[in-house]
Design an enzyme around this catalytic site. Sequence first.
Site, PDB file in Angstrom:
ATOM      1  N   LYS A   1       0.859  -1.127   0.012  1.00 52.97           N
ATOM      2  CA  LYS A   1      -0.274  -0.021  -0.108  1.00 52.97           C
ATOM      3  C   LYS A   1       0.882   1.162   0.169  1.00 52.97           C
ATOM      4  O   LYS A   1       1.731   1.568   0.757  1.00 52.97           O
ATOM      5  CB  LYS A   1      -0.941   0.061   1.160  1.00 52.97           C
ATOM      6  CG  LYS A   1      -1.925   1.168   1.290  1.00 52.97           C
ATOM      7  CD  LYS A   1      -2.828   1.003   2.402  1.00 52.97           C
ATOM      8  CE  LYS A   1      -2.204   1.458   3.544  1.00 52.97           C
ATOM      9  NZ  LYS A   1      -2.164   3.030   3.740  1.00 52.97           N
TER      10      LYS A   1
ATOM     11  N   LYS B   1      -7.127   7.897  -0.318  1.00 51.05           N
ATOM     12  CA  LYS B   1      -8.354   8.116   0.415  1.00 51.05           C
ATOM     13  C   LYS B   1      -9.071   9.160  -0.314  1.00 51.05           C
ATOM     14  O   LYS B   1      -9.385  10.282   0.191  1.00 51.05           O
ATOM     15  CB  LYS B   1      -7.978   8.683   1.674  1.00 51.05           C
ATOM     16  CG  LYS B   1      -7.208   7.685   2.652  1.00 51.05           C
ATOM     17  CD  LYS B   1      -7.412   7.886   4.121  1.00 51.05           C
ATOM     18  CE  LYS B   1      -6.496   6.854   4.975  1.00 51.05           C
ATOM     19  NZ  LYS B   1      -5.196   6.780   4.400  1.00 51.05           N
TER      20      LYS B   1
ATOM     21  N   ASN C   1     -15.749  14.427 -10.786  1.00 51.70           N
ATOM     22  CA  ASN C   1     -14.727  14.752 -11.919  1.00 51.70           C
ATOM     23  C   ASN C   1     -13.459  14.978 -11.351  1.00 51.70           C
ATOM     24  O   ASN C   1     -12.503  14.240 -12.069  1.00 51.70           O
ATOM     25  CB  ASN C   1     -15.073  16.108 -12.468  1.00 51.70           C
ATOM     26  CG  ASN C   1     -14.470  16.600 -13.665  1.00 51.70           C
ATOM     27  OD1 ASN C   1     -14.469  15.699 -14.696  1.00 51.70           O
ATOM     28  ND2 ASN C   1     -13.613  17.540 -13.696  1.00 51.70           N
TER      29      ASN C   1
ATOM     30  N   PRO D   1      -6.437  -2.004   8.621  1.00 52.59           N
ATOM     31  CA  PRO D   1      -5.147  -1.275   9.299  1.00 52.59           C
ATOM     32  C   PRO D   1      -5.190  -1.255  10.896  1.00 52.59           C
ATOM     33  O   PRO D   1      -6.506  -1.092  11.189  1.00 52.59           O
ATOM     34  CB  PRO D   1      -5.026   0.208   8.551  1.00 52.59           C
ATOM     35  CG  PRO D   1      -6.589   0.366   8.200  1.00 52.59           C
ATOM     36  CD  PRO D   1      -7.142  -0.933   8.246  1.00 52.59           C
TER      37      PRO D   1
ATOM     38  N   ARG E   1       4.371   0.731  10.491  1.00 51.81           N
ATOM     39  CA  ARG E   1       5.573   0.851  11.041  1.00 51.81           C
ATOM     40  C   ARG E   1       6.159  -0.504  11.788  1.00 51.81           C
ATOM     41  O   ARG E   1       7.423  -0.596  12.223  1.00 51.81           O
ATOM     42  CB  ARG E   1       5.117   1.812  12.481  1.00 51.81           C
ATOM     43  CG  ARG E   1       5.208   3.274  11.905  1.00 51.81           C
ATOM     44  CD  ARG E   1       4.477   4.165  13.020  1.00 51.81           C
ATOM     45  NE  ARG E   1       2.856   4.027  12.993  1.00 51.81           N
ATOM     46  CZ  ARG E   1       2.080   4.429  13.677  1.00 51.81           C
ATOM     47  NH1 ARG E   1       2.468   5.583  14.625  1.00 51.81           N
ATOM     48  NH2 ARG E   1       0.925   4.332  13.385  1.00 51.81           N
TER      49      ARG E   1
END
Length: 215
Positions: free
Chosen positions: A36, A66, A72, A169, A193
Amino acid sequence: MSGNNESRLILALDVYERERALKIAEQTAEYLWAIKVNWPLIIGSGLGIVTELKDATGLPIIADLKLADIPNTNRLIASRVFEAGADYIIAHGFVGSDSVRAVMELGKTIIVVEMSHPGAKEFIQPATDKLVELANRLEPFGVIAPATRPERVAYIRSRLNSEVKILTPGVGAQGGKAGEVLKAGADYIIVGRSIYASENPRESARRLYEETMEV
Ligand code: O7E
């Protein structure tokens, strides 16, 4: 280096530097289903990092933008990011079905239905039922749900169409546990992390991979 189709582990590669990102990706690829890419890496290394990571690892790339704009603008952004080689794009659902559809028309999409941080309880969690309904209507590849709240993952799983995947996550640094959230119904865990900031990213990825395989 090629990836692992059976893996349920997604690396959140939230570093700025291109060299560091490529090194960690190559070291850990064997244990990953996908990588990701979020804003820190795109800001630090440019959108071309998506293609470079794909070439270096052969893994699917999830662009975690996100997206939360009018149809548009979502379309303008998503078309370039899919062209760069992203296999999936993450979009917010709260902006409405037209905005999400604009992304889905261009490629595989993942919709946020609940987030992992404490502040998610303020605005997103009260809207989760409606966001799950949206996902059931639009049938994206998957949704994002919080590994920090396995009971919410179980709840979302109970309401979500079974073909829609749940990506979670929040494992590790945010306190979530891989085994618990997978047992609650998650299909994939997303870990940042605890892998990239550890002394030995490859070993950390291997341990997490083994943990997911035990479920
Ligand atoms: O806490 P870490 O370091 O394991 O990283 C978690 C990653 O997942 C990081 O990229 C963060 O931006 C992302 N994330 C969450 O932590 N919580 C969420 O609710 C949603 C995401 C995410 O992946 O968003 C997709 C929309």
